[in-house]
Structures are given as C-alpha cells and as structure tokens.
Write an enzyme that holds these catalytic residues in place. Structure first.
Site, PDB file in Angstrom:
ATOM      1  N   PHE A 233       0.679  -1.235  -0.018  1.00  0.00           N
ATOM      2  CA  PHE A 233       0.038   0.084   0.039  1.00  0.00           C
ATOM      3  C   PHE A 233       0.918   1.260   0.015  1.00  0.00           C
ATOM      4  CE2 PHE A 233      -2.232   3.379   1.734  1.00  0.00           C
ATOM      5  CZ  PHE A 233      -3.529   3.577   1.039  1.00  0.00           C
TER       6      PHE A 233
ATOM      7  N   ASP B 152       9.342   3.321   1.574  1.00  0.00           N
ATOM      8  CA  ASP B 152       8.103   3.921   2.050  1.00  0.00           C
ATOM      9  C   ASP B 152       7.917   3.621   3.512  1.00  0.00           C
ATOM     10  OD1 ASP B 152       5.364   4.778   2.792  1.00  0.00           O
ATOM     11  OD2 ASP B 152       4.562   3.586   0.986  1.00  0.00           O
TER      12      ASP B 152
ATOM     13  N   LYS C 213       2.256  10.697   8.328  1.00  0.00           N
ATOM     14  CA  LYS C 213       1.735  10.340   9.518  1.00  0.00           C
ATOM     15  C   LYS C 213       2.110  10.862  10.864  1.00  0.00           C
ATOM     16  CE  LYS C 213      -0.576   6.035   7.675  1.00  0.00           C
ATOM     17  NZ  LYS C 213      -2.076   6.152   7.946  1.00  0.00           N
TER      18      LYS C 213
ATOM     19  N   THR D 180       1.261  23.970  -4.545  1.00  0.00           N
ATOM     20  CA  THR D 180       1.059  25.295  -3.927  1.00  0.00           C
ATOM     21  C   THR D 180       1.600  25.314  -2.440  1.00  0.00           C
ATOM     22  OG1 THR D 180      -0.935  25.796  -4.990  1.00  0.00           O
ATOM     23  CG2 THR D 180      -0.649  26.915  -3.099  1.00  0.00           C
TER      24      THR D 180
END
Length: 486
Positions: free
Chosen positions: A205, A313, A344, A368
């Site tokens: 994931f 990751d 997280k 942005t």
C-alpha cells in the site's frame, strides 16, 4: 504594562481552561464503555447529519477531541477507549499532549500557523532554519536533502516523479532538454513522456493517488474502476511463524521473491523499463507482512546492479513505533536508500533523498503548499519529547510486554490466533479467518479497546509512543476476555 500583564494572564487562564483536567498525568485508569453498541446514539445522529453532505461509509464513531487524553480516545456518547490504532498510526504522543498545546501559545508560531505560505515560492524567513534543525535532524543517515509534501500519497507520488526524472537525466547524460522532448510530453508520448515503471510488491500500500495507486495492491476497493499503469508487481515473502522455527522456509521465500524481482526487471526492460523499486519495511495495510534484513539488503543490491532507485516507504513505519526512528534502520543496509518517504506521525509528508534526485529545472516537483510550516512546529516539539523522555526505549519495553502477551494468548487460543509478529509496538496477529477477525475487533471495542484490521485476517496494533507496560496489560486482559467469548 498592566494591559500586557492582563493579556498574559488571560492566555494562561485560557490555556488552563482549555486543558482542564486533561493532561498526560490524568488519563483514566481504564477504558469505560457506556453504550450497548458503538457507534452510540449521538454518533449515529451526527453520522446522519454528515451523510447529507459527505460519504460516511468508513466512519466508526465521532470522537470528542476536547476530552480525549493521552492513550485514550473519548467518543461523543461518553465511551472511553484505550486507543491502540491512533488514527491509523498517525498520533505520536497521544491526545492533547501538554507540550503540543504550548507550541501555539508563542505569538511567532501562531503567525506561522495562520500565514500559511506557498512554500515553493514565498517561504518564510524561518523555513531554512526549521528544515535544518527539525527535518534534517531526523533524516535517515546519508540523505541530505528533503522535499516536503502534505500526505503519504502525495509524498510517494512526487518521489516517483523524482525517480523518473533522475533516471531520464542519467540516460541523457545531463544534456539539456530537447525540443522534441518538450513537445512530445505535451501530448503524452515519448520521448518526453517516456515509458518507465516503478516495481512494487503484492500486498503493498503506497497511497490512492493515480501513480501511487498503480503500486498499491492491498485491497480491491482501493483500485476498482481506476485505470492503472502497466508496471511490474513482484511477490512479497510470505513467512511462517514463529520465525526461529521456520528459518529454511522463510529463506526460500526470500530467494523466490528476489529472483522474481530480477526476472521482472528484465521482462520490462523492453517495454516499460524499471526506474525504481518501492517497498515498505513492513507491509502495513496489506497485512503487516514482514521481510528479513537479508531480503532488504539483497533487494538493494539488485537495485544497484540494475542502476535503479530504491524507495523505502516509511509513511506508516517511520517515527519510532518499531523501536527505531526509521524502521529500515533494523536492516543495516550497506548504504542509505535512495529515497525515503514519510508522513503520519511526522505530522506532514515528504521524502528524504540526496542531491541526485533534485531536478535541474524548477517547478518539476511542485505544488502550492509544498508542506506546512505549522506542522513542522508541532513535529519539532514531538521530536524533543521523544528524545527527552526516551520514548524509543519506552516503545521497546512496552512492545515486549505486548508482544509476549500476544504470544501467550496464541498458545492459550491456538484455534483462534496465530503468527504474532512485528517490532516495538508495531505489532500484528492473525485470526483464523476474516469473519472471526472482524468479530474480535468489534468485541474489543465494546470492551474499551480501539484497534484495527489489516490484510484479510490480521489485527494490527499501533499505539502512541507514550504507550506503557500497564497499557499493554490492559489491552491483553481485555483481549483475553474477548477470546474467551468467541
């Protein structure tokens, strides 16, 4: 002078009022469940209100964050749950930590919060100093650059882009961009839009944005109806437990999966060459699937042999819950990964890398916000608390109690539980099937324990870093009562 004194007094009074009795010293002694079911009636009513403007199918209950404290989350119906899920592993110091309250009592910090800049264009004067003192202070060893983002998905998405840009820049030998490249990319064809890929693993994931979703393979519901790139997917080791009794089988799993990785790199060389490999230190959403340090060292060797990047990751594993700040530190890699993504527990997103992964041209990795200085201020205080209170050591101690307790429950209820695994407090256990797993999670909630599932049959534990041995014993006691009723 009097008005300054009154202003200071008012701030102090407001702070005391806002915290009331809710500080880390006054957690409840134990969970309390007041309603016959969760969600209770107030949560159900709020869900009806929200349902009129937003999808609500994932909502479990509505929390009362004014009352939630430390390791305990309160809901609007007065239930008090010991939270070992912590907003899907994203709350480092529990709820309403007093040190985090104080961050925005500082007027300069408050101005940073309310004047949120477009960081890629108009960063505040404090930004370079904060990157050095906060983010680079916790950077994985050997990675000297940081690109900030907002969430885990956009961190991986932009990290993939950085890898593709790096890979193509190598191929062109750092030569200037050609007019053909500039024109062809505008209509989505090579050479400007090259056919490249990121290799990922079954069960992985890495997020729900379009590129990241092509490397996510944990549940069909994440991917259904959304187009995906033709990128290679390798098998991830499927270990048997306990590890010390299944060394030979697990070693064969490593070898099989590593061989598959090399084969896929060769297979895709002629159509969508692999520019990088993305992998979690522990596959979290996919079922808390582990691989050995030897597997990760060999994976890095494959990357180096083939001239491709290794992206680790750490969105869910980073921040200390495995007993080290970065889970990949457990693997003792020969050299740093090329890229490490995070989010997280670190409050904002982004990725660490070295100079090679900075594009030569501006605006190639850009949005942005490019992160949030207000979140970095919170992270700064989080890191101080982790260091001052030696919370990584606490994770090891509390994690040992929780893991040993789960192993004991396995022995007591072998027809229900198996395969306890993990590092620190980043733990999981398997159930006999999905129905039983879901039944246990629901029953745990009614016994005052908030946890979550992962994969098809696993229960995962993701407590805050302030989770202590006595919290672990409460969890284990309630878990045992639930298992007795199954």
């Amino acid at each position: 002078m009097r008005s300054l004194w009154l202003n200071t007094l008012t701030k102090q009074s407001l702070y005391r009022l806002s915290t009331k009795r809710y500080s880390t010293n006054v957690e409840p002694k134990e969970p309390v469940v007041k309603t016959k079911s969760i969600p209770g009636p107030k949560s159900i009513e709020l869900k009806k209100q929200l349902d009129s403007v937003q999808a609500t199918g994932t909502i479990q209950f509505f929390a009362d964050y004014e009352k939630s404290i430390g390791n305990y989350i309160y809901d609007v119906d007065g239930n008090i749950l010991l939270d070992v899920y912590t907003q899907i592993s994203s709350v480092p110091l529990g709820y309403n930590h007093p040190r985090l309250y104080k961050v925005f009592n500082n007027e300069q910090n408050m101005k940073t919060l309310i004047n949120r800049p477009a960081l890629g264009v108009f960063p505040g004067k404090e930004w370079p100093g904060k990157l050095h003192s906060v983010l680079l202070n916790i950077a994985p060893k050997g990675l000297n650059k940081i690109t900030t983002m907002m969430c885990g998905s956009c961190s991986n998405e932009n990290a993939y882009k950085s890898i593709f840009i790096w890979y193509q820049n190598k191929l062109r030998g750092n030569a200037p961009l050609t007019e053909q490249e500039k024109n062809s990319c505008m209509i989505n064809i090579p050479p400007g839009a090259p056919k490249l890929s990121i290799l990922s693993f079954k069960g992985a994931f890495h997020g729900r944005t379009l590129g990241a979703l092509s490397t996510t393979h944990s549940k069909y519901i994440h991917k259904l109806d959304v187009p995906s790139f033709d990128w290679p997917i390798a098998s991830f080791p499927e270990y048997r437990y306990p590890l010390d009794e299944n060394v030979a089988h697990n070693k064969k799993e490593d070898e099989k999966c590593l061989s598959e990785v090399q084969d896929l790199i060769q297979q895709y060389a002629s159509k969508n060459p692999v520019a990088g490999i993305v992998v979690e230190p522990i596959q979290s959403e996919g079922g808390d699937n582990e691989a050995s340090p030897e597997f990760f060292r060999s994976l890095q060797a494959i990357c180096k042999k083939n001239g491709i990047a290794l992206l680790i990751d750490e969105v869910q594993t980073g921040g200390g819950s495995t007993g080290k700040f970065w889970a990949h530190e457990h693997f003792e890699l020969e050299s740093p990964p090329d890229v490490v993504t995070f989010s997280k527990k670190l409050q904002l997103g982004g990725y660490f890398h070295n100079d090679d992964f900075i594009p030569n041209e501006p605006y190639r990795i850009f949005n942005t916000w490019m992160g949030d200085p207000g979140k970095v201020l919170l992270l700064e205080e989080v890191v101080k608390v982790i260091q001052e209170e030696k919370l990584l050591a606490n994770v090891d101690v509390a994690g040992k109690v929780l893991k040993n307790g789960l192993l004991s429950l396995e022995k007591e209820f072998p027809h229900i539980l198996n395969s306890t695994r993990g590092r620190g407090t980043f733990l999981a256990v398997n159930c006999t099937n999905t129905k039983v797993r879901d039944q246990i999670i629901g029953a745990l909630k009614l016994h005052g324990i908030q946890t979550g599932g992962c994969g098809e049959i696993s229960i995962r534990f993701r407590p805050a870093l302030i989770f202590k041995e006595y919290h672990a014993n409460i969890v284990l006691d309630r878990f045992r009562k639930v298992l007795q009723g199954i």
